[in-house]
Write an enzyme that holds these catalytic residues in place. Structure first.
Site, short mmCIF file in Angstrom:
data_model
loop_
_atom_site.label_atom_id
_atom_site.label_comp_id
_atom_site.label_asym_id
_atom_site.label_seq_id
_atom_site.Cartn_x
_atom_site.Cartn_y
_atom_site.Cartn_z
CB CYS A 44 54.21 6.02 65.39
SG CYS A 44 54.48 7.81 65.28
CG HIS A 93 57.51 5.17 68.92
ND1 HIS A 93 57.59 4.52 67.70
CD2 HIS A 93 57.18 6.45 68.64
CE1 HIS A 93 57.34 5.38 66.73
NE2 HIS A 93 57.08 6.55 67.27
CD GLU A 153 58.68 1.28 68.48
OE1 GLU A 153 58.70 2.10 67.55
OE2 GLU A 153 57.69 1.11 69.22
#
Length: 229
Positions: free
Chosen positions: A86, A203, A205
């Site tokens: 990002c 994302h 994660e």
């Protein structure tokens, strides 16, 4: 595998990446403040998401000139793996480590939702945990995620296999309805020429725990651990 996460004023996914890396590797990454001029010897450097410097001037433009980025660039030139997520992707393009730029979303609105993501190649240390053509569900959260490059650059990325991910629908089909930000050719992530640097807007994660709705991000971290250990 040893890793480091760069932290900027305005980072807000640094701890998320720390937890994902700790879960995948069994050890915490080193958290490195952006003003530090040195980095420990590591196998992977992550530039996380957030709003470095409040996104003033241009997303990632100020962070790209932080002292630690000079060392990140040097490590990248030596072949150390670098992952930008990002805002981290924006920073890596601003620093010249990846081609293209990230513009404001086509609808000029912040987008925060889960999207379909197709793996364009499994032939990299970042995507080895997936199959080519596999469709993932990964969240996005950005206002400036519209990937742009001139046609010659886009053609080179296609020819050299440097497109890592594209936005798609559940069946893996591209189209404007599956593109959350207007990115050229539905591109969601790109590699450098040696595929040792990856930038992506979604994302992973935030897709490693079923409580968050998807565990499709686990493959990225597991694949990196296997490739770099």
């Amino acid at each position: 595998m040893k890793s480091a996460v760069i932290v900027f004023p305005g980072s807000n996914r640094d701890n998320d990446v720390r937890l994902a890396l700790a879960d995948a590797t069994g050890r915490d990454p080193t958290m490195v403040w952006h003003r530090d001029a040195t980095l420990p010897e590591v196998d992977l450097i992550v530039v996380p998401g957030g709003f470095s410097y409040g996104d003033y001037l241009r997303c990632g433009a100020i962070a790209a000139h932080s002292p630690v980025l000079r060392e990140v660039a040097e490590r990248a030139r030596r072949g150390v793996a670098v992952l930008g997520i990002c805002n981290g992707f924006q920073i890596l393009t601003e620093a010249g480590l990846l081609p293209g730029v990230l513009l404001r979303n086509a609808n000029l609105k912040f987008v925060c939702r889960e999207v379909g993501l197709r793996v364009e190649t499994s032939q990299s240390l970042f995507t080895a945990g997936y199959a080519t053509g596999q469709v993932l569900r990964i969240p996005v959260a950005h206002h400036d995620g519209n990937y742009f490059a001139d046609d010659d650059t886009l053609d080179r990325l296609e020819e050299r296999g440097q497109i890592a991910f594209r936005y798609c629908n559940a069946d893996g089909v591209f189209g404007s309805e599956a593109n959350p930000n207007g990115s050229a050719r539905n591109i969601a992530g790109v590699f450098n020429e040696t595929k040792t640097v990856l930038g992506l807007m979604p994302h992973p994660e935030n897709a490693v725990d079923g409580l968050l709705g998807s565990t499709d991000g686990r493959g990225l971290f597991a694949g990196m651990v296997e490739a770099l250990s």
